[in-house]
Design a protein around this motif. Sequence first.
Motif, PDB file in Angstrom:
ATOM      1  N   ILE A 177      -0.964   5.592   6.007  1.00 29.94           N
ATOM      2  CA  ILE A 177       0.218   4.882   5.530  1.00 29.94           C
ATOM      3  C   ILE A 177       0.934   5.730   4.482  1.00 29.94           C
ATOM      4  CG2 ILE A 177      -0.726   2.584   5.946  1.00 29.94           C
ATOM      5  CD1 ILE A 177      -1.294   2.393   2.956  1.00 29.94           C
ATOM      6  N   GLU A 178       2.242   5.511   4.346  1.00 25.61           N
ATOM      7  CA  GLU A 178       3.041   6.171   3.323  1.00 25.61           C
ATOM      8  C   GLU A 178       3.431   5.154   2.258  1.00 25.61           C
ATOM      9  OE1 GLU A 178       5.520   9.849   5.299  1.00 25.61           O
ATOM     10  OE2 GLU A 178       6.347   7.830   5.515  1.00 25.61           O
ATOM     11  N   THR A 179       3.461   5.596   1.002  1.00 21.88           N
ATOM     12  CA  THR A 179       3.914   4.739  -0.099  1.00 21.88           C
ATOM     13  C   THR A 179       4.908   5.514  -0.959  1.00 21.88           C
ATOM     14  OG1 THR A 179       2.039   5.438  -1.493  1.00 21.88           O
ATOM     15  CG2 THR A 179       1.769   3.414  -0.196  1.00 21.88           C
ATOM     16  N   LEU A 180       5.900   4.806  -1.449  1.00 20.90           N
ATOM     17  CA  LEU A 180       6.891   5.392  -2.347  1.00 20.90           C
ATOM     18  C   LEU A 180       7.547   4.255  -3.118  1.00 20.90           C
ATOM     19  CD1 LEU A 180       8.501   7.763  -3.446  1.00 20.90           C
ATOM     20  CD2 LEU A 180      10.059   7.533  -1.505  1.00 20.90           C
ATOM     21  N   GLU A 218      -8.423   8.960   1.391  1.00 21.66           N
ATOM     22  CA  GLU A 218      -7.931  10.313   1.258  1.00 21.66           C
ATOM     23  C   GLU A 218      -6.458  10.187   0.894  1.00 21.66           C
ATOM     24  OE1 GLU A 218      -9.401  13.448   4.159  1.00 21.66           O
ATOM     25  OE2 GLU A 218      -9.876  11.600   5.220  1.00 21.66           O
ATOM     26  N   MET A 219      -6.036  10.972  -0.102  1.00 29.47           N
ATOM     27  CA  MET A 219      -4.686  10.802  -0.631  1.00 29.47           C
ATOM     28  C   MET A 219      -3.996  12.153  -0.751  1.00 29.47           C
ATOM     29  SD  MET A 219      -2.407  10.355  -3.452  1.00 29.47           S
ATOM     30  CE  MET A 219      -1.137   9.141  -3.828  1.00 29.47           C
ATOM     31  N   ASN A 220      -2.751  12.216  -0.276  1.00 29.47           N
ATOM     32  CA  ASN A 220      -1.940  13.414  -0.422  1.00 29.47           C
ATOM     33  C   ASN A 220      -0.629  12.999  -1.082  1.00 29.47           C
ATOM     34  OD1 ASN A 220      -0.249  15.641  -0.136  1.00 29.47           O
ATOM     35  ND2 ASN A 220      -1.057  16.204   1.871  1.00 29.47           N
ATOM     36  N   ALA A 221      -0.429  13.446  -2.309  1.00 28.51           N
ATOM     37  CA  ALA A 221       0.779  13.058  -3.047  1.00 28.51           C
ATOM     38  C   ALA A 221       1.507  14.273  -3.588  1.00 28.51           C
ATOM     39  CB  ALA A 221       0.425  12.110  -4.181  1.00 28.51           C
ATOM     40  N   GLY A 226      -1.042   8.540  -7.860  1.00 27.11           N
ATOM     41  CA  GLY A 226      -0.748   7.186  -7.413  1.00 27.11           C
ATOM     42  C   GLY A 226      -1.538   6.172  -8.199  1.00 27.11           C
ATOM     43  N   CYS A 227      -1.511   4.933  -7.728  1.00 30.34           N
ATOM     44  CA  CYS A 227      -2.217   3.836  -8.383  1.00 30.34           C
ATOM     45  C   CYS A 227      -2.947   2.997  -7.343  1.00 30.34           C
ATOM     46  CB  CYS A 227      -1.248   2.932  -9.144  1.00 30.34           C
ATOM     47  SG  CYS A 227      -0.373   3.720 -10.504  1.00 30.34           S
ATOM     48  N   ILE A 228      -4.071   2.449  -7.759  1.00 38.97           N
ATOM     49  CA  ILE A 228      -4.858   1.523  -6.937  1.00 38.97           C
ATOM     50  C   ILE A 228      -4.944   0.208  -7.683  1.00 38.97           C
ATOM     51  CG2 ILE A 228      -7.091   1.106  -5.840  1.00 38.97           C
ATOM     52  CD1 ILE A 228      -7.497   4.191  -5.894  1.00 38.97           C
ATOM     53  N   LEU A 229      -4.689  -0.883  -6.978  1.00 41.83           N
ATOM     54  CA  LEU A 229      -4.713  -2.216  -7.580  1.00 41.83           C
ATOM     55  C   LEU A 229      -5.881  -3.003  -7.014  1.00 41.83           C
ATOM     56  CD1 LEU A 229      -2.848  -3.996  -9.504  1.00 41.83           C
ATOM     57  CD2 LEU A 229      -2.055  -5.081  -7.390  1.00 41.83           C
ATOM     58  N   LEU A 230      -6.716  -3.550  -7.896  1.00 42.89           N
ATOM     59  CA  LEU A 230      -7.815  -4.442  -7.516  1.00 42.89           C
ATOM     60  C   LEU A 230      -7.461  -5.834  -8.022  1.00 42.89           C
ATOM     61  CD1 LEU A 230     -10.850  -2.213  -8.649  1.00 42.89           C
ATOM     62  CD2 LEU A 230      -9.674  -2.216  -6.422  1.00 42.89           C
ATOM     63  N   ASN A 231      -7.332  -6.779  -7.104  1.00 41.41           N
ATOM     64  CA  ASN A 231      -6.845  -8.112  -7.472  1.00 41.41           C
ATOM     65  C   ASN A 231      -7.848  -9.179  -7.055  1.00 41.41           C
ATOM     66  OD1 ASN A 231      -4.906 -10.682  -6.723  1.00 41.41           O
ATOM     67  ND2 ASN A 231      -4.091  -9.488  -8.441  1.00 41.41           N
ATOM     68  N   VAL A 321      -2.352  -0.076  -2.760  1.00 44.09           N
ATOM     69  CA  VAL A 321      -2.091   1.294  -3.215  1.00 44.09           C
ATOM     70  C   VAL A 321      -0.584   1.503  -3.349  1.00 44.09           C
ATOM     71  CG1 VAL A 321      -4.190   2.296  -2.247  1.00 44.09           C
ATOM     72  CG2 VAL A 321      -2.133   2.146  -0.819  1.00 44.09           C
ATOM     73  N   THR A 322      -0.211   2.415  -4.241  1.00 42.98           N
ATOM     74  CA  THR A 322       1.189   2.793  -4.384  1.00 42.98           C
ATOM     75  C   THR A 322       1.268   4.202  -4.937  1.00 42.98           C
ATOM     76  OG1 THR A 322       3.362   2.037  -5.148  1.00 42.98           O
ATOM     77  CG2 THR A 322       1.579   2.001  -6.756  1.00 42.98           C
ATOM     78  N   SER A 323       2.471   4.765  -4.925  1.00 43.61           N
ATOM     79  CA  SER A 323       2.698   6.093  -5.505  1.00 43.61           C
ATOM     80  C   SER A 323       4.153   6.177  -5.946  1.00 43.61           C
ATOM     81  CB  SER A 323       2.405   7.202  -4.491  1.00 43.61           C
ATOM     82  OG  SER A 323       3.178   7.027  -3.316  1.00 43.61           O
ATOM     83  N   PHE A 324       4.416   7.002  -6.944  1.00 42.55           N
ATOM     84  CA  PHE A 324       5.762   7.102  -7.498  1.00 42.55           C
ATOM     85  C   PHE A 324       6.534   8.286  -6.919  1.00 42.55           C
ATOM     86  CE2 PHE A 324       3.284   4.823 -10.768  1.00 42.55           C
ATOM     87  CZ  PHE A 324       3.941   3.612 -10.651  1.00 42.55           C
ATOM     88  N   TYR A 325       5.827   9.112  -6.199  1.00 39.10           N
ATOM     89  CA  TYR A 325       6.435  10.088  -5.303  1.00 39.10           C
ATOM     90  C   TYR A 325       5.893   9.761  -3.928  1.00 39.10           C
ATOM     91  CZ  TYR A 325       7.983  12.736  -9.371  1.00 39.10           C
ATOM     92  OH  TYR A 325       8.589  13.113 -10.527  1.00 39.10           O
ATOM     93  N   LEU A 326       6.409  10.410  -2.894  1.00 40.30           N
ATOM     94  CA  LEU A 326       5.929  10.103  -1.556  1.00 40.30           C
ATOM     95  C   LEU A 326       4.433  10.394  -1.462  1.00 40.30           C
ATOM     96  CD1 LEU A 326       6.625   9.217   1.312  1.00 40.30           C
ATOM     97  CD2 LEU A 326       7.004  11.630   1.873  1.00 40.30           C
ATOM     98  N   GLY A 327       3.660   9.366  -1.183  1.00 37.89           N
ATOM     99  CA  GLY A 327       2.211   9.517  -1.056  1.00 37.89           C
ATOM    100  C   GLY A 327       1.757   9.119   0.331  1.00 37.89           C
ATOM    101  N   VAL A 328       0.765   9.821   0.847  1.00 41.73           N
ATOM    102  CA  VAL A 328       0.172   9.512   2.144  1.00 41.73           C
ATOM    103  C   VAL A 328      -1.302   9.208   1.921  1.00 41.73           C
ATOM    104  CG1 VAL A 328      -0.240  10.302   4.491  1.00 41.73           C
ATOM    105  CG2 VAL A 328       1.795  11.092   3.268  1.00 41.73           C
ATOM    106  N   TRP A 329      -1.741   8.061   2.427  1.00 41.13           N
ATOM    107  CA  TRP A 329      -3.115   7.606   2.239  1.00 41.13           C
ATOM    108  C   TRP A 329      -3.787   7.475   3.598  1.00 41.13           C
ATOM    109  CZ3 TRP A 329      -4.473   5.890  -2.909  1.00 41.13           C
ATOM    110  CH2 TRP A 329      -3.400   5.812  -3.800  1.00 41.13           C
TER     111      TRP A 329
END
Length: 422
Positions: A177-180, A218-221, A226-231, A321-329
């Motif tokens: 997945i991609e996050t931005l 696995e993360m490529n940013a 990036g950030c990981i949220l546990l809720n 998961v999220t990232s403030f630049y383009l991140g691939v997880w």
Amino acid sequence: MTGNRIDEIVIETLTNRDNYNNAAVHDKYIYYTILTPFGLVPSISENVTSFEMNADCQGGCILLNNAVNLKGNNSYVICFDAFHNLITIARMSGDDSVVLKYVGITEILLSCDDYTQVWVRWKNGVIGFGTGSIGLNEKITTTDSKPFRVYGVGVTSFLLGVWKINIKGNRIDEIVIETLTNRDNYSSASVHDKYIYYTSLTPFGLVPPISENVTSFEMNAGCQGGCILLNDAANLEGNNSYEICFNAFHNLIYIARMSGDDSVVLKTVDKPEILTICDDYTQVWVRWKDGVIGFGTGSIGLNEKITTTDSKPFRVYGVGVTSFYLGVWKVNIKAIPTGYYCAMTYTYCYTQLLSVSTQKIRTYCASECQKSNDCVGFNYRYGGSMNCELIEGGNIIETEDDYEWHYYAKCLQDKTACLKCR
């Protein structure tokens, strides 16, 4: 008993050298055994593939083509002649063939009475070939000024050759997945609304070891982070969260607790080299148990970068998961296909293909995808030949508008968990 022998494919190849040499350039593909329609080249999306090869001290050729069926107009041919210790890389386009590079090898290239591991890589016009472990012992490398995207791989040999191909299988279990996220929007959002900037993983069943209080990705940013949220809710809308952020650019990691409208940083550390590779994936993990939260890289439990303790722990049900630049997880899951597909009409998915075939009706195409543990969806075009394209898992799902095609995403875990379906 040896497990997963179904993941090891053995094929024989034997081509008449005179017939091959006399064939027109655009017809040489017929002398190759095609691997990609069988899903035998799992790492093709990573621009590298490898085989074990036994050719009785002789050698063989590997064909990289811009079509799954090897009939495309562009090819790279990598031939390794162990008898004469010569390796060549050529580019074939239409009826033209140009040798990009050839080298003579003084050492023994292939074992005469056993298998030798051989590999080939390609990326941004750079093509390389070697023996042994992938990336090591490279024998030849060259650059093509007009590279093309490789979709098909074939192999051949001029004496009897035996090739062993280890296939990964179950690519459906590898989700990409991609996050931005817009940093300003995130920073200005109220604490209880920050979850909307995260991609929730648990509704898709994408975090299988959550009950074990640990999960990894696995993360490529691109050297960022990036950030990981546990809720405490599966949909991330619960009142309590742990937020673990790793800023690779500034080499900063922090763990915060968010409750309602309050956010408290539990711990911050400066750590050089958080993400050790800027242009590839880095394994990251987070653990939590009895109020102890930790984050690290590499194998789970090792190379821990930060750990802290919360005096009022809560049970974690959701991960995002999220990232403030383009991140691939990349997330490894245990997919449970439902048999349902989500349709995106007039849409084409141009991600890596598993195979291309002609199917009279859409149902037949869906059936082919359903039978494959590597297929995450399919493109279908009504009418014409080669109208059924199976999509390989383990890749980013990219789509575009196309009035001829329709994309169908395989639904996992339940009818709503369908990848990249709007």
